[in-house]
Scaffold this motif. Structure first.
Motif, PDB file in Angstrom:
ATOM      1  N   PHE A  84       0.829  -1.202   0.000  1.00 17.20           N
ATOM      2  CA  PHE A  84       0.000   0.000   0.000  1.00 17.20           C
ATOM      3  C   PHE A  84       0.864   1.253   0.000  1.00 17.20           C
ATOM      4  O   PHE A  84       0.659   2.166  -0.822  1.00 17.20           O
ATOM      5  CB  PHE A  84      -0.920  -0.002   1.224  1.00 17.20           C
ATOM      6  N   LEU A  85       1.847   1.298   0.898  1.00 15.86           N
ATOM      7  CA  LEU A  85       2.692   2.484   1.001  1.00 15.86           C
ATOM      8  C   LEU A  85       3.536   2.668  -0.256  1.00 15.86           C
ATOM      9  O   LEU A  85       3.743   3.796  -0.714  1.00 15.86           O
ATOM     10  CB  LEU A  85       3.584   2.393   2.239  1.00 15.86           C
ATOM     11  N   PHE A  86       4.015   1.577  -0.828  1.00 15.24           N
ATOM     12  CA  PHE A  86       4.812   1.702  -2.046  1.00 15.24           C
ATOM     13  C   PHE A  86       3.965   2.251  -3.194  1.00 15.24           C
ATOM     14  O   PHE A  86       4.410   3.122  -3.951  1.00 15.24           O
ATOM     15  CB  PHE A  86       5.417   0.362  -2.447  1.00 15.24           C
ATOM     16  N   ARG A  87       2.742   1.756  -3.318  1.00 14.79           N
ATOM     17  CA  ARG A  87       1.896   2.216  -4.424  1.00 14.79           C
ATOM     18  C   ARG A  87       1.482   3.677  -4.237  1.00 14.79           C
ATOM     19  O   ARG A  87       1.318   4.399  -5.220  1.00 14.79           O
ATOM     20  CB  ARG A  87       0.681   1.299  -4.580  1.00 14.79           C
ATOM     21  N   ARG A  88       1.313   4.111  -3.012  1.00 13.09           N
ATOM     22  CA  ARG A  88       1.032   5.531  -2.779  1.00 13.09           C
ATOM     23  C   ARG A  88       2.271   6.372  -3.101  1.00 13.09           C
ATOM     24  O   ARG A  88       2.171   7.462  -3.659  1.00 13.09           O
ATOM     25  CB  ARG A  88       0.585   5.788  -1.344  1.00 13.09           C
ATOM     26  N   PHE A  89       3.449   5.867  -2.729  1.00 14.39           N
ATOM     27  CA  PHE A  89       4.708   6.539  -3.075  1.00 14.39           C
ATOM     28  C   PHE A  89       4.831   6.667  -4.591  1.00 14.39           C
ATOM     29  O   PHE A  89       5.178   7.733  -5.122  1.00 14.39           O
ATOM     30  CB  PHE A  89       5.877   5.732  -2.498  1.00 14.39           C
ATOM     31  N   ALA A  90       4.517   5.588  -5.306  1.00 16.39           N
ATOM     32  CA  ALA A  90       4.598   5.603  -6.766  1.00 16.39           C
ATOM     33  C   ALA A  90       3.618   6.594  -7.369  1.00 16.39           C
ATOM     34  O   ALA A  90       3.864   7.156  -8.443  1.00 16.39           O
ATOM     35  CB  ALA A  90       4.330   4.201  -7.316  1.00 16.39           C
ATOM     36  N   ARG A  91       2.523   6.810  -6.685  1.00 15.36           N
ATOM     37  CA  ARG A  91       1.494   7.733  -7.190  1.00 15.36           C
ATOM     38  C   ARG A  91       1.919   9.194  -7.029  1.00 15.36           C
ATOM     39  O   ARG A  91       1.682  10.013  -7.924  1.00 15.36           O
ATOM     40  CB  ARG A  91       0.170   7.488  -6.427  1.00 15.36           C
ATOM     41  N   ILE A  92       2.519   9.549  -5.899  1.00 14.85           N
ATOM     42  CA  ILE A  92       2.730  10.974  -5.621  1.00 14.85           C
ATOM     43  C   ILE A  92       4.172  11.447  -5.778  1.00 14.85           C
ATOM     44  O   ILE A  92       4.411  12.622  -6.082  1.00 14.85           O
ATOM     45  CB  ILE A  92       2.231  11.353  -4.205  1.00 14.85           C
ATOM     46  N   TYR A  93       5.167  10.544  -5.578  1.00 18.25           N
ATOM     47  CA  TYR A  93       6.528  11.053  -5.434  1.00 18.25           C
ATOM     48  C   TYR A  93       7.229  11.417  -6.743  1.00 18.25           C
ATOM     49  O   TYR A  93       7.911  12.446  -6.793  1.00 18.25           O
ATOM     50  CB  TYR A  93       7.390  10.065  -4.646  1.00 18.25           C
ATOM     51  N   PRO A  94       7.134  10.627  -7.813  1.00 17.25           N
ATOM     52  CA  PRO A  94       7.914  10.978  -9.013  1.00 17.25           C
ATOM     53  C   PRO A  94       7.649  12.395  -9.513  1.00 17.25           C
ATOM     54  O   PRO A  94       8.590  13.146  -9.800  1.00 17.25           O
ATOM     55  CB  PRO A  94       7.494   9.919 -10.027  1.00 17.25           C
ATOM     56  N   LEU A  95       6.391  12.783  -9.619  1.00 15.91           N
ATOM     57  CA  LEU A  95       6.091  14.129 -10.114  1.00 15.91           C
ATOM     58  C   LEU A  95       6.505  15.187  -9.102  1.00 15.91           C
ATOM     59  O   LEU A  95       7.006  16.252  -9.484  1.00 15.91           O
ATOM     60  CB  LEU A  95       4.605  14.254 -10.445  1.00 15.91           C
ATOM     61  N   HIS A  96       6.304  14.906  -7.820  1.00 17.78           N
ATOM     62  CA  HIS A  96       6.771  15.837  -6.793  1.00 17.78           C
ATOM     63  C   HIS A  96       8.268  16.075  -6.931  1.00 17.78           C
ATOM     64  O   HIS A  96       8.726  17.229  -6.884  1.00 17.78           O
ATOM     65  CB  HIS A  96       6.453  15.283  -5.403  1.00 17.78           C
ATOM     66  N   LEU A  97       9.028  15.016  -7.121  1.00 16.94           N
ATOM     67  CA  LEU A  97      10.483  15.152  -7.250  1.00 16.94           C
ATOM     68  C   LEU A  97      10.839  15.947  -8.502  1.00 16.94           C
ATOM     69  O   LEU A  97      11.728  16.813  -8.462  1.00 16.94           O
ATOM     70  CB  LEU A  97      11.131  13.764  -7.299  1.00 16.94           C
TER      71      LEU A  97
END
Length: 362
Positions: A84-97
């Motif tokens: 769950f946490l990995f998929r949420r990370f995949a959803r929000i982090y790349p574009l944020h970075l």
């Protein structure tokens, strides 16, 4: 943890996706309102000046959608907390970075050419933003990509979601308690600001995390109510009328009810059969809304740097061009980076978790 009784699949709630897109543009126009002031009547500017309230809507929507998609799967252990946490990370982090690195380039250029000072965009905040903890109480101001403060708090909510799920256990609670708890949490949001004599919804650095967590939890409870009421579209209009009444009380008398406005609106739209919000262009705006939310602030800053002279009015045509540029950039980022990066990371997870089949020897 007791498993949530399975609920029938409902598919995508299109009105809520469209609502997210409209809310994202409310935030965009909130940040553009000073540029738009010469061209708009006072009531419209007043409305745009309340665009920061859309962030509260995002928090409730996030809690609603995460509960809808993950509550049963987490409690039944069909999805692990790590996944769950990995998929949420995949959803929000790349574009944020990506946007954060764009800001780094922008700030570096501003420093190089002498139009900024190092203390204006300190690198402690950049480091906190890199780890998505910039609004966890470590800072007393908003810097760099300012709208990302709410992404930081939502990341905190994702980390706490399994604990919130266990603590609230909405599926075990009677409907009256879900409603009462939702109301109590909504009142608590305003009460925190009043307790510390802070203006709502400002003082973001001091209140952002708790403001998010309370409303994220409200979204979870509203989603449980929706699952119990699914199909009862006759309740949609009374709920939307309630949202409108509460909004009027807030506008006219400053009533502390903003989270309850959003809770009523979300539940009403989830139950409604609203063809307007099912219009394909609005759905598309909702799909690209995360990119819109993250990219618009740097686009406005660059526009001001290049085209806005102090004390001068910006023409309407350049402002329309800025709006079109933000929309175009949002689409490019969503289709060209956000979704591909998410798919790549999720595929990497799936491959890592897939069982390995070894050929037998001999």
């Amino acid at each position: 943890m007791k498993t949530i009784p399975p609920t029938p699949p409902t598919g995508e709630l299109v009105p809520l996706t469209s609502l997210r897109g409209l809310a994202a543009w409310w935030v965009v126009l909130f940040h553009m309102r000073a540029l738009l002031a010469p061209w708009l009547p006072a009531p419209v500017l007043t409305f745009l000046g309340a665009g920061n309230l859309a962030v509260d809507l995002f928090f409730l929507l996030s809690g609603f959608v995460i509960y809808l998609n993950y509550a049963e799967r987490l409690t039944s252990r069909r999805v692990s907390t790590r996944e769950f946490l990995f998929r949420r990370f995949a959803r929000i982090y790349p574009l944020h970075l990506l946007i954060l690195l764009a800001f780094l380039a922008y700030v570096s250029a501003a420093l190089l050419f002498g139009s900024a000072r190092i203390e204006e965009e300190n690198f402690d905040y950049f480091l906190a933003s890199l780890f998505l903890v910039q609004n966890w109480g470590f800072t007393d101001a908003l810097k760099w990509n300012v709208p990302a403060w709410s992404i930081s708090t939502e990341f905190g909510a994702y980390l706490l979601f399994p604990a919130l799920l266990a603590m609230l256990a909405p599926w075990r609670r009677p409907a009256w308690l879900l409603v009462a708890t939702t109301i109590a949490l909504g009142v608590a949001v305003h009460a925190i600001f009043a307790l510390f004599a802070l203006p709502y919804p400002d003082a973001v650095a001091q209140t952002g995390l708790i403001r998010c967590l309370l409303q994220f939890a409200m979204g979870m409870l509203v989603c449980e109510l929706y699952q119990r009421l699914a199909g009862q579209s006759r309740l949609a209009m009374p709920l939307l009328a309630l949202a409108g009444t509460l909004a009027g009380l807030h506008i006219l008398a400053g009533a502390p009810v903003v989270p309850l406005v959003w809770a009523s609106l979300i539940l009403g739209l989830a139950l409604a059969r609203n063809r307007v919000l099912e219009w394909a262009p609005l759905l598309w705006l909702g799909n690209i809304s995360y990119a819109t939310y993250l990219c618009h602030y740097i686009a406005i800053k660059i526009f001001k740097l290049l085209f806005v002279a102090e004390g001068e009015t910006v023409g309407l045509l350049p402002l329309l061009a800025l709006t079109a540029a933000i929309l175009t950039l949002s689409a490019v980022l969503y289709h060209g980076f956000e979704r591909p990066a998410q798919r790549w990371l999720n595929l990497a997870w799936d491959r890592r978790r897939a069982p390995r089949h070894w050929a037998s020897a001999g």
